[in-house]
Design a protein around this motif. Sequence first.
Motif, PDB file in Angstrom:
ATOM      1  N   ILE A   8       0.934  -1.198   0.161  1.00 55.06           N
ATOM      2  CA  ILE A   8      -0.354   0.090  -0.068  1.00 55.06           C
ATOM      3  C   ILE A   8       0.690   1.560  -0.012  1.00 55.06           C
ATOM      4  O   ILE A   8       0.483   2.883  -0.580  1.00 55.06           O
ATOM      5  N   VAL A   9       2.360   0.966   0.862  1.00 60.90           N
ATOM      6  CA  VAL A   9       2.840   2.508   0.048  1.00 60.90           C
ATOM      7  C   VAL A   9       3.264   2.567  -0.193  1.00 60.90           C
ATOM      8  O   VAL A   9       3.531   3.664  -1.031  1.00 60.90           O
ATOM      9  N   SER A  10       3.629   1.579  -1.337  1.00 60.31           N
ATOM     10  CA  SER A  10       4.258   1.971  -3.116  1.00 60.31           C
ATOM     11  C   SER A  10       2.816   2.215  -3.507  1.00 60.31           C
ATOM     12  O   SER A  10       3.414   2.428  -4.697  1.00 60.31           O
ATOM     13  N   LEU A  95       5.799  12.373   4.100  1.00 59.98           N
ATOM     14  CA  LEU A  95       4.866  10.628   3.571  1.00 59.98           C
ATOM     15  C   LEU A  95       6.041  10.018   3.510  1.00 59.98           C
ATOM     16  O   LEU A  95       5.606   8.320   3.813  1.00 59.98           O
ATOM     17  N   ARG A  96       6.865  10.658   2.643  1.00 64.69           N
ATOM     18  CA  ARG A  96       8.004  10.115   1.678  1.00 64.69           C
ATOM     19  C   ARG A  96       9.143   9.299   2.409  1.00 64.69           C
ATOM     20  O   ARG A  96       9.546   8.362   2.150  1.00 64.69           O
ATOM     21  N   ALA A  97       9.383   9.841   3.987  1.00 61.73           N
ATOM     22  CA  ALA A  97      10.587   9.457   5.446  1.00 61.73           C
ATOM     23  C   ALA A  97       9.774   8.277   5.337  1.00 61.73           C
ATOM     24  O   ALA A  97      11.294   7.212   5.473  1.00 61.73           O
ATOM     25  N   ASN A  98       8.630   8.496   5.270  1.00 58.06           N
ATOM     26  CA  ASN A  98       7.921   6.821   5.529  1.00 58.06           C
ATOM     27  C   ASN A  98       7.382   6.039   4.855  1.00 58.06           C
ATOM     28  O   ASN A  98       7.070   4.690   5.291  1.00 58.06           O
ATOM     29  N   GLY A  99       7.892   6.278   3.068  1.00 60.02           N
ATOM     30  CA  GLY A  99       7.605   4.725   2.155  1.00 60.02           C
ATOM     31  C   GLY A  99       7.164   5.234   1.380  1.00 60.02           C
ATOM     32  O   GLY A  99       6.191   4.397   0.545  1.00 60.02           O
ATOM     33  N   VAL A 100       5.558   6.547   1.420  1.00 58.83           N
ATOM     34  CA  VAL A 100       4.590   6.527   1.105  1.00 58.83           C
ATOM     35  C   VAL A 100       4.750   6.926  -0.359  1.00 58.83           C
ATOM     36  O   VAL A 100       4.787   8.381  -1.001  1.00 58.83           O
ATOM     37  N   ALA A 101       3.304   6.587  -1.084  1.00 60.18           N
ATOM     38  CA  ALA A 101       3.976   7.573  -2.788  1.00 60.18           C
ATOM     39  C   ALA A 101       2.757   8.190  -2.569  1.00 60.18           C
ATOM     40  O   ALA A 101       1.780   7.778  -3.073  1.00 60.18           O
ATOM     41  N   ALA A 102       3.444   9.326  -2.537  1.00 58.61           N
ATOM     42  CA  ALA A 102       2.754  10.611  -2.199  1.00 58.61           C
ATOM     43  C   ALA A 102       3.456  12.145  -3.229  1.00 58.61           C
ATOM     44  O   ALA A 102       4.601  11.566  -3.053  1.00 58.61           O
ATOM     45  N   GLY A 599       8.621   4.088  12.900  1.00 58.47           N
ATOM     46  CA  GLY A 599       7.964   3.094  11.717  1.00 58.47           C
ATOM     47  C   GLY A 599       9.647   1.908  10.854  1.00 58.47           C
ATOM     48  O   GLY A 599      10.573   2.852  10.641  1.00 58.47           O
ATOM     49  N   HIS A 600       9.045   1.055  10.287  1.00 57.26           N
ATOM     50  CA  HIS A 600       9.461   0.294   9.435  1.00 57.26           C
ATOM     51  C   HIS A 600      11.109   1.083   8.177  1.00 57.26           C
ATOM     52  O   HIS A 600      11.854   0.502   8.279  1.00 57.26           O
ATOM     53  N   ARG A 601      10.310   1.949   7.788  1.00 56.61           N
ATOM     54  CA  ARG A 601      10.945   2.627   6.837  1.00 56.61           C
ATOM     55  C   ARG A 601      12.335   3.434   7.548  1.00 56.61           C
ATOM     56  O   ARG A 601      13.621   3.611   7.064  1.00 56.61           O
ATOM     57  N   LYS A 602      11.804   4.331   8.649  1.00 61.39           N
ATOM     58  CA  LYS A 602      12.825   5.499   8.928  1.00 61.39           C
ATOM     59  C   LYS A 602      13.800   4.506  10.320  1.00 61.39           C
ATOM     60  O   LYS A 602      14.900   4.529   9.871  1.00 61.39           O
ATOM     61  N   LEU A 603      13.747   2.801  10.567  1.00 65.42           N
ATOM     62  CA  LEU A 603      14.533   2.633  10.990  1.00 65.42           C
ATOM     63  C   LEU A 603      15.346   1.849  10.130  1.00 65.42           C
ATOM     64  O   LEU A 603      16.469   1.691  10.508  1.00 65.42           O
ATOM     65  N   GLU A 604      14.852   1.354   9.128  1.00 65.58           N
ATOM     66  CA  GLU A 604      15.920   1.213   7.467  1.00 65.58           C
ATOM     67  C   GLU A 604      16.687   1.807   7.770  1.00 65.58           C
ATOM     68  O   GLU A 604      18.424   2.068   7.432  1.00 65.58           O
ATOM     69  N   ARG A 605      16.459   3.292   7.103  1.00 63.19           N
ATOM     70  CA  ARG A 605      16.655   4.418   6.989  1.00 63.19           C
ATOM     71  C   ARG A 605      18.262   5.392   7.617  1.00 63.19           C
ATOM     72  O   ARG A 605      19.732   5.641   7.881  1.00 63.19           O
ATOM     73  N   TYR A 606      17.057   5.373   9.101  1.00 60.81           N
ATOM     74  CA  TYR A 606      18.225   6.031   9.855  1.00 60.81           C
ATOM     75  C   TYR A 606      18.095   4.988  11.013  1.00 60.81           C
ATOM     76  O   TYR A 606      19.241   5.930  12.317  1.00 60.81           O
ATOM     77  N   GLY A 607      17.913   4.179  11.229  1.00 54.89           N
ATOM     78  CA  GLY A 607      17.974   2.991  12.944  1.00 54.89           C
ATOM     79  C   GLY A 607      20.000   2.811  13.531  1.00 54.89           C
ATOM     80  O   GLY A 607      19.747   3.236  14.556  1.00 54.89           O
TER      81      GLY A 607
END
Length: 622
Positions: A8-10, A95-102, A599-607
């Motif tokens: 859904i985010v993509s 939204l994009r920082a969270n991986g959402v297609a916006a 969230g998962h995307r921010k964990l992946e990018r900055y964790g």
Amino acid sequence: MLHTASAIVSGSAPGLAASAPTPLQVLREVFGYQEFRPGQQQVVQQVISGCDGLVIMPTGGGKSLCYQIPALVRPGLAVIVSPLIALMKDQVDSLRANGVAAAALHSALSREEQFDLYSALAKGDLKLLYVSPERLLLPDFLERLADWRLSLVAIDEAHCISQWGHDFRPEYAQLGCLKQRFPQIPLVALTATADDATRQDILARLGLQQPFIHLASFDRPNIRYSLIDKYKPNEQLVSYLDRQPGQCGIVYCTSRSRTEEVARFLRARNIRAACYHAGLPAAERNSVQEAFLRDDIDIVVATVAFGMGIDKPNVRFVVHYDLPKNIESYYQETGRAGRDGLSAEALLLYDPADTERLRRMLDSGEQNNPDQLRIEQFKLNLMAAFAEAQTCRRQVLLNYFGEYQSEPCGNCDICLDPPRTYDGSEDARKALSCVYRVGQRFGIGYVIEVLRGAQNQRVREQGHDKLSTFGIGKDRSHEHWLSVFRQLIHMGLLTQNITRHLTLQLTEAARPVLRGEQALQLAVPRLEVISSRKGRSREREVGGDYDTALFRALRKLRKQIAEEDEVPPYVVFNDASLVEMARHQPCDEDELLEINGVGHRKLERYGEQFLDCIREHCRSGR
């Protein structure tokens, strides 16, 4: 992350089926929040089920999630109507920082960028599209909407629809055509500020079908409301800012020239400040806004042109240098402080003369609608009544919106420092006598000079140094007498003649006081902001007990990452998330995911970077 949430985010989810994620899964996995805030889940479920709705929720209450989560669960494209490019960009960045297609469609895009965006829309690659009402209402755009698979339409800042609202915009009022064109698509209107008349007007103009109405509490308990008598506003402002080192804030003024003057004054005191108003070139306004969002400056001194759409969560205070025109504006502007839920402050510098100045502006304005003018005058009177209230400010504020509170809040200047009074009969007689002796031909400032025995040329030229009232008030400060005169005006014993440069004149009600036949209780002036945090750091109070040294280290890392990614720091993580990290000090990815805002995307990018910072801090034993 669950497969369905990834889809859904993509923008590639095939539809709302049995495998679709639940709203709670989206909240946790995409946005990184563990639980819904009060009221959010009910609104989300109503929108997902296809209902029209009106959502009134305070700034910082999480309105955006009320349409963003349904947009990610329902099949198709969600269109969000937004009034400002800055607001669209801010929402899309987050939204994009969270991986959402916006994406946002606006005039600042190049032809190539617009072509790419329309191509993505045609392919169904986007889940959320932000657009201005002017763009949306263009005939060719409405035709395109019919070709896209709409999931919902959300109208942000919906108070702009109503002529009874404080920020009416004609183009917003035309949005009723959406329901006529797309009767089966859920339409939800959202705003932080709307009284009953405004709410009814929004519903009527949009033509919503059996809408649900969610009216959340207007209370922002984390904001402390305070008022002080304005006498030397620049010095009072600097004194206040000295107690807010390194914190971000907004100072509102009613005129463009004043924003420039105040900003210059603050910069001269080595405070990182800039002004913002509609008369500045667009490039300069954008530069100031970006600098503020990126924490490159601490203070923006602005007119009401600044603020709508400023989704900066770490604004710790809002100062009103001048009286706002109505309570709705005051509420919305103060609501820009403490969006992250941490403690914040709203300070109003009050001079009763501001009320008269605003009243004259209304009377001399280009308002052709007598009903509208009458409403604006009424709302100004209520704003003045709020400023002059001697009861809990939060009670007065909430009562205005129909939310009656029986108990004082305990977090405003009236509650923390109850008004004190004294027998002001003698002071009143001195003040009234001096007005009479100078012939009722001078303003407050001059009368105070005579009272306090000022030896200046003007007083000597007028011969007022020979009056019996010359110097009889020299034992009191200028500020004390200013407060006395303002109270006498408010009590109806004196008036300020607008046609004669605000000269003071006695009323009939002054006679018994002058003769000593009537006693008078006056209020001790409020000249400084009260503080209940002596001995505590501002940083510590903002979020309770946590490792402040680690918090500063995390903020430094956040700033570095934000500059590399060319986004505002809060798009990486907001202060509330950093406070949680500094308090709980997570040591692995599972623990970091428990932090709100991760969230998962921010964990992946900055964790890993934030975990390394926390581990290094713990190893060093700082």
